[in-house]
Design an enzyme around this catalytic site. Sequence first.
Site, mmCIF file in Angstrom:
data_model
loop_
_atom_site.group_PDB
_atom_site.id
_atom_site.type_symbol
_atom_site.label_atom_id
_atom_site.label_comp_id
_atom_site.label_asym_id
_atom_site.label_seq_id
_atom_site.Cartn_x
_atom_site.Cartn_y
_atom_site.Cartn_z
ATOM 1 C CE LYS A 23 9.580 -1.170 -1.749
ATOM 2 N NZ LYS A 23 9.336 -2.439 -2.351
HETATM 3 P P1 NAD Z 1 1.275 1.237 -8.719
HETATM 4 O O1 NAD Z 1 2.420 2.746 -8.123
HETATM 5 O O2 NAD Z 1 2.191 0.293 -10.136
HETATM 6 O O3 NAD Z 1 -0.192 0.586 -8.251
HETATM 7 C C1 NAD Z 1 -0.486 1.416 -6.994
HETATM 8 C C2 NAD Z 1 -1.945 1.389 -6.961
HETATM 9 O O4 NAD Z 1 -2.477 1.086 -6.039
HETATM 10 C C3 NAD Z 1 -2.311 2.010 -7.856
HETATM 11 O O5 NAD Z 1 -3.311 1.508 -8.612
HETATM 12 C C4 NAD Z 1 -2.940 3.044 -6.906
HETATM 13 O O6 NAD Z 1 -3.935 4.135 -7.326
HETATM 14 C C5 NAD Z 1 -3.391 2.227 -5.266
HETATM 15 N N1 NAD Z 1 -3.150 2.793 -4.631
HETATM 16 C C6 NAD Z 1 -2.511 4.152 -4.114
HETATM 17 N N2 NAD Z 1 -2.559 4.790 -2.373
HETATM 18 C C7 NAD Z 1 -4.565 3.666 -2.516
HETATM 19 C C8 NAD Z 1 -5.058 4.317 -1.548
HETATM 20 N N3 NAD Z 1 -4.576 4.378 -0.681
HETATM 21 N N4 NAD Z 1 -6.267 2.898 -1.811
HETATM 22 C C9 NAD Z 1 -6.281 1.939 -3.192
HETATM 23 N N5 NAD Z 1 -5.376 1.990 -3.533
HETATM 24 C C10 NAD Z 1 -4.805 3.150 -3.809
HETATM 25 O O7 NAD Z 1 2.505 -0.079 -7.656
HETATM 26 P P2 NAD Z 1 2.574 -1.110 -7.724
HETATM 27 O O8 NAD Z 1 4.116 -1.381 -8.376
HETATM 28 O O9 NAD Z 1 1.631 -1.762 -8.216
HETATM 29 O O10 NAD Z 1 3.003 -1.845 -6.447
HETATM 30 C C11 NAD Z 1 1.164 -2.042 -5.168
HETATM 31 C C12 NAD Z 1 2.249 -2.802 -4.048
HETATM 32 O O11 NAD Z 1 3.022 -4.334 -4.329
HETATM 33 C C13 NAD Z 1 3.076 -1.796 -3.204
HETATM 34 O O12 NAD Z 1 2.145 -2.672 -1.709
HETATM 35 C C14 NAD Z 1 4.323 -2.573 -3.575
HETATM 36 O O13 NAD Z 1 4.976 -2.143 -2.931
HETATM 37 C C15 NAD Z 1 4.228 -3.542 -4.268
HETATM 38 N N6 NAD Z 1 5.046 -4.334 -4.668
HETATM 39 C C16 NAD Z 1 5.230 -4.206 -5.784
HETATM 40 C C17 NAD Z 1 5.998 -4.544 -6.661
HETATM 41 C C18 NAD Z 1 6.239 -4.448 -8.392
HETATM 42 O O14 NAD Z 1 7.368 -5.143 -9.191
HETATM 43 N N7 NAD Z 1 6.139 -3.564 -8.840
HETATM 44 C C19 NAD Z 1 6.668 -6.019 -6.628
HETATM 45 C C20 NAD Z 1 6.329 -6.437 -4.959
HETATM 46 C C21 NAD Z 1 5.310 -6.379 -4.534
#
Ligand code: NAD
Length: 424
Positions: free
Chosen positions: A113
Amino acid sequence: MSKAIVSSFYKSDVFLMACRQFDKAADAINLPEAIRDRTKYPKRCLAVSLPIKRHDGSVTVFEGYRVQHSVSTGPSKGGIRFHQNVTLGEVAALAMWMSWKTSLVGLPYGGAKGGVIVNPNELNETELEQLSRRYMQEMVNFVGPQIDVPAPDVGTNEKIMGWMMDTYSNHVGHLAPAVVTGKPIVLGGSQGRREATGAGIAYLTKRYLHDLKVPMSKTTVAIQGFGNVGSEAALALAGYGAKIIAISDYTGGIHNPKGIDLNKALTYVRYQKTLHDFDGGDPISNDDLLELKCTVLAPCALERVITDKNAPKLKCRVLAEGANGPTTNAADKVIEARGDIEIIPDVLCNSGGVIVSYFEWLQNLSSFYWSRDEVLQKLFTMLDKAKDSVDAQKRKFHFSRRLAALTLGIQRVADAKQSRGLFP
Ligand code: NAD
């Protein structure tokens, strides 16, 4: 036997949480002492200073990290997070979970990561590009298609992956698309990658609801986080017939028991950047959203939002962990004791992202590209296999579903280490 002698620089609540999960799983499968610490602790990390020139001519130095937790089963794999609260310990925990996840779903990868301490909303486009390129420049000797393959995570996206791929390619002197995944399609990105994580969450949720005999037409969903993962999960679940009654981002949430118009919300976010003042329902706080009565609660933002404080108040039937590490170990205990909530644990639930990243990497290495239908079909086949193996492990040993998933992931990494032997 002596215990590991390791520095405390990963020390943080989230790293300790990941370590406790490991300890519990290692105990459950009687992992031999000699292999435990080797399997548990990250292999290596890099911390870098990232100076960039700001729009006003000043220079700001940001701090970035990359943690490679395990490389025993292939190149390490994991996203890069741009967020103001990133710490080395958080990155290490997320890298550890990537190791178990890639292993659980049978990918030829280890876990890694990355992260930069920055609020990307405070940078303009030029500054964001400079920071992304500078990060990759510092990582050039640390990553590579056969070494470590980054991808998007919170605060990063396709465009950033494109800049990083271009920076690496310029350094090595030829196009090297397989160095990162989650790229724009025109740069070698895969069909279906953007929606992969959310589509996987929705697919697994549908399968578990089917097991519980809950029809999709009677399913209501609350989703925390409306970024890549949350919005795509919402769209896919709505596509299956569920009603999305609440969504949120870091500015707060929207609640509408009649169902939220997702296309309207997505258009709003595209132009306004956040859900703030979106008029598709009543405002709701992120905390209250988690306690809404709903069939499916899907935390899709950050870690440790479900705690022992709110766990007793959850009113969902299924907890679909789109985010990594959304449930603290103390909350896990509460939910297990309640016995009325099915958890789809993060390492299984959001594994669609890394599965399609693997497909993207394969397509890049072979320069042969697949259709979206082919990608999604192969994704669902792999998710079915992972779900079935987790549920079989759960039944066989009377584990919780999280323990079943973690033990399967950890066992394979430990087995690979043991088979390879200890060098020198
Ligand atoms: P992103 O940046 O696209 O979206 C994150 C979202 O969470 C945004 O809407 C943001 O405003 C919101 N957010 C941030 N802080 C917050 C808070 N304190 N309270 C409520 N909402 C909040 O990120 P993403 O890629 O969608 O990732 C989201 C989660 O999924 C993370 O935990 C990431 O590790 C996990 N994840 C992502 C992927 C991927 O392919 N992008 C794969 C597996 C897991």
